[in-house]
Design an enzyme around this catalytic site. Structure first.
Site, PDB file in Angstrom:
ATOM      1  N   ASN A   6      48.388  40.666  44.828  1.00  0.00           N
ATOM      2  CA  ASN A   6      46.993  41.113  44.800  1.00  0.00           C
ATOM      3  C   ASN A   6      46.889  42.758  45.764  1.00  0.00           C
ATOM      4  OD1 ASN A   6      43.944  41.000  45.625  1.00  0.00           O
ATOM      5  ND2 ASN A   6      44.178  38.738  44.513  1.00  0.00           N
ATOM      6  N   ASP A   8      43.794  43.956  45.179  1.00  0.00           N
ATOM      7  CA  ASP A   8      42.161  43.726  45.382  1.00  0.00           C
ATOM      8  C   ASP A   8      41.653  44.742  46.381  1.00  0.00           C
ATOM      9  OD1 ASP A   8      41.521  41.952  42.775  1.00  0.00           O
ATOM     10  OD2 ASP A   8      41.233  40.451  44.251  1.00  0.00           O
ATOM     11  N   HIS A   9      42.651  44.649  47.923  1.00  0.00           N
ATOM     12  CA  HIS A   9      41.533  45.312  48.254  1.00  0.00           C
ATOM     13  C   HIS A   9      41.979  46.618  48.923  1.00  0.00           C
ATOM     14  CE1 HIS A   9      39.886  41.785  50.122  1.00  0.00           C
ATOM     15  NE2 HIS A   9      41.297  40.509  50.549  1.00  0.00           N
ATOM     16  N   ARG A  17      34.388  54.014  50.359  1.00  0.00           N
ATOM     17  CA  ARG A  17      33.822  56.001  50.379  1.00  0.00           C
ATOM     18  C   ARG A  17      33.024  56.092  48.797  1.00  0.00           C
ATOM     19  NH1 ARG A  17      34.368  59.326  54.257  1.00  0.00           N
ATOM     20  NH2 ARG A  17      34.655  58.144  56.191  1.00  0.00           N
ATOM     21  N   HIS A  42      40.900  40.182  41.176  1.00  0.00           N
ATOM     22  CA  HIS A  42      40.458  39.662  40.468  1.00  0.00           C
ATOM     23  C   HIS A  42      38.998  40.309  40.475  1.00  0.00           C
ATOM     24  CE1 HIS A  42      37.604  36.155  42.050  1.00  0.00           C
ATOM     25  NE2 HIS A  42      37.437  36.157  41.092  1.00  0.00           N
ATOM     26  N   ARG A  44      35.733  40.267  39.981  1.00  0.00           N
ATOM     27  CA  ARG A  44      34.956  38.723  40.431  1.00  0.00           C
ATOM     28  C   ARG A  44      33.042  38.798  39.498  1.00  0.00           C
ATOM     29  NH1 ARG A  44      36.076  36.283  45.585  1.00  0.00           N
ATOM     30  NH2 ARG A  44      33.317  35.622  45.089  1.00  0.00           N
ATOM     31  N   ARG A  48      32.683  43.773  43.424  1.00  0.00           N
ATOM     32  CA  ARG A  48      33.320  43.960  44.633  1.00  0.00           C
ATOM     33  C   ARG A  48      33.590  44.677  44.628  1.00  0.00           C
ATOM     34  NH1 ARG A  48      33.484  38.447  48.151  1.00  0.00           N
ATOM     35  NH2 ARG A  48      31.222  38.323  47.314  1.00  0.00           N
ATOM     36  N   HIS A  49      35.220  44.018  44.471  1.00  0.00           N
ATOM     37  CA  HIS A  49      36.437  45.384  44.788  1.00  0.00           C
ATOM     38  C   HIS A  49      37.101  45.738  43.339  1.00  0.00           C
ATOM     39  CE1 HIS A  49      38.549  41.186  44.275  1.00  0.00           C
ATOM     40  NE2 HIS A  49      37.933  41.504  45.241  1.00  0.00           N
ATOM     41  N   GLU A  69      42.092  36.981  38.024  1.00  0.00           N
ATOM     42  CA  GLU A  69      41.627  35.719  38.268  1.00  0.00           C
ATOM     43  C   GLU A  69      40.458  36.275  38.120  1.00  0.00           C
ATOM     44  OE1 GLU A  69      41.809  35.826  42.615  1.00  0.00           O
ATOM     45  OE2 GLU A  69      43.788  35.401  42.740  1.00  0.00           O
ATOM     46  N   THR A 100      37.834  33.693  47.415  1.00  0.00           N
ATOM     47  CA  THR A 100      37.620  32.602  47.185  1.00  0.00           C
ATOM     48  C   THR A 100      38.294  31.427  48.364  1.00  0.00           C
ATOM     49  OG1 THR A 100      38.811  33.406  45.526  1.00  0.00           O
ATOM     50  CG2 THR A 100      38.618  31.175  45.665  1.00  0.00           C
ATOM     51  N   GLU A 150      47.588  26.756  40.495  1.00  0.00           N
ATOM     52  CA  GLU A 150      47.659  27.294  41.327  1.00  0.00           C
ATOM     53  C   GLU A 150      47.431  26.801  42.259  1.00  0.00           C
ATOM     54  OE1 GLU A 150      47.761  31.647  41.559  1.00  0.00           O
ATOM     55  OE2 GLU A 150      46.586  31.795  43.782  1.00  0.00           O
ATOM     56  N   HIS A 190      46.845  31.995  48.582  1.00  0.00           N
ATOM     57  CA  HIS A 190      45.898  32.192  49.465  1.00  0.00           C
ATOM     58  C   HIS A 190      46.402  31.889  50.942  1.00  0.00           C
ATOM     59  CE1 HIS A 190      41.523  32.575  50.618  1.00  0.00           C
ATOM     60  NE2 HIS A 190      41.879  32.765  49.593  1.00  0.00           N
ATOM     61  N   GLY A 212      47.982  38.694  48.839  1.00  0.00           N
ATOM     62  CA  GLY A 212      47.244  39.624  48.956  1.00  0.00           C
ATOM     63  C   GLY A 212      47.031  40.748  50.384  1.00  0.00           C
TER      64      GLY A 212
HETATM   65  N1  PXP Z   1      45.546  33.407  44.804  1.00  0.00           N
HETATM   66  C1  PXP Z   1      44.195  33.065  44.085  1.00  0.00           C
HETATM   67  C2  PXP Z   1      43.497  32.368  43.655  1.00  0.00           C
HETATM   68  C3  PXP Z   1      43.178  33.895  44.703  1.00  0.00           C
HETATM   69  O1  PXP Z   1      41.724  33.926  44.999  1.00  0.00           O
HETATM   70  C4  PXP Z   1      43.613  35.089  45.893  1.00  0.00           C
HETATM   71  C5  PXP Z   1      42.825  36.003  46.982  1.00  0.00           C
HETATM   72  O2  PXP Z   1      41.641  36.588  46.034  1.00  0.00           O
HETATM   73  C6  PXP Z   1      44.805  34.862  46.571  1.00  0.00           C
HETATM   74  C7  PXP Z   1      45.633  34.269  45.578  1.00  0.00           C
HETATM   75  C8  PXP Z   1      45.960  36.166  47.538  1.00  0.00           C
HETATM   76  O3  PXP Z   1      44.926  35.527  48.872  1.00  0.00           O
HETATM   77  P1  PXP Z   1      45.102  36.383  49.297  1.00  0.00           P
HETATM   78  O4  PXP Z   1      44.676  38.557  49.501  1.00  0.00           O
HETATM   79  O5  PXP Z   1      45.201  35.626  51.199  1.00  0.00           O
HETATM   80  O6  PXP Z   1      46.749  36.871  50.126  1.00  0.00           O
END
Ligand code: PXP
Length: 236
Positions: A6, A8-9, A17, A42, A44, A48-49, A69, A100, A150, A190, A212
């Protein structure tokens, strides 16, 4: 087991920035080169990301699979039908949450989720439901016609190393067994990290782990190629 990363971050950092660095597309490419079998983002509702432009670029450039996602909304369904990712994972979404928080309450909305998933499945998209390891949610998921669930590993991850770890772990193991017996393929994710992920090997039949935060965090110290490689070694 397969590893979905993932990213996203990477986008969270970029957006801090408001510019273009770090580049999400480059990050996805590095993840793929070092063992990721899919890239999860994801999109959203508040963007936000990950932004729409990230998703549209990823679908063109990924060599592996895009797992999108998203919340169960008309807007997200329209986007998914336009870009046709390999898979979508339906998640609950609350504007104020940091990430989430819990699984989707499928049992309370079987008809809604069934109707929502139908056009996605018809378009050739694999549909997954992000659910807590609870029998009622698994049985409800099997009724919707989706191919995947999942399992939310957040509670297991949080309780890892405490007296409650075993109970949380067993919930996931039981959930995976039930889901598989009902014909579902099963992913998990997660909160999984380099310390707690190894126990997922004790659960036969898990297909893919989506991870992620721990990978992107480790990448700050060792670089993204090594962070992904290390997790891949633990997962495979
Ligand atoms: N699976 C789902 C459905 C999620 O929402 C997330 C977080 O965005 C993850 C997996 C990954 O979680 P983590 O970032 O804590 O590894």
């Amino acid at each position: 087991m397969l590893l979905g990363v993932n990213i996203d971050h990477v986008a969270t950092l970029r957006n801090a920035r408001g510019g273009v660095e770090p580049d999400t597309i480059k990050a996805a490419e590095i993840c793929e080169l070092n063992g990721a079998t899919s890239i999860t983002t994801h999109l959203r509702e508040d963007r936000r990301h990950i932004k729409d432009s990230d998703v549209r670029m990823l679908i063109r450039t990924l060599k592996t699979n895009l797992n999108l996602e998203m919340a169960v909304t008309d807007e997200m369904q329209k986007i998914a039908l336009e870009i046709v990712p390999h898979s979508v994972c339906l998640v609950p979404e609350k504007r104020q949450e940091i990430t989430t928080e819990g699984g989707l309450d499928v049992a309370a909305q079987i008809v809604k989720i069934t109707d929502f998933a139908k056009p996605l499945i018809s378009a050739g998209i694999l549909v997954s439901l992000f659910i807590d390891p609870v029998d009622e949610q698994i049985k409800a998921s099997a009724q919707t016609g989706v191919q995947f669930v999942e399992i939310h590993t957040g509670q297991y991850s949080e309780k890892f190393g405490t007296s409650q770890e075993e109970a949380e772990f067993l919930k996931i193991k039981k959930a995976v067994t039930l889901a598989k017996s009902l014909g579902l393929k099963v992913n998990a994710g997660h909160g999984l990290n380099y310390q707690n992920v190894h126990r997922m090997h004790e659960i036969p039949g898990l297909y893919e782990l989506n991870i992620g935060h721990s990978i992107i965090s480790r990448a700050v110290f060792v670089g993204l190629p090594q962070a992904v490689k290390e997790m891949k070694d633990l997962v495979k």
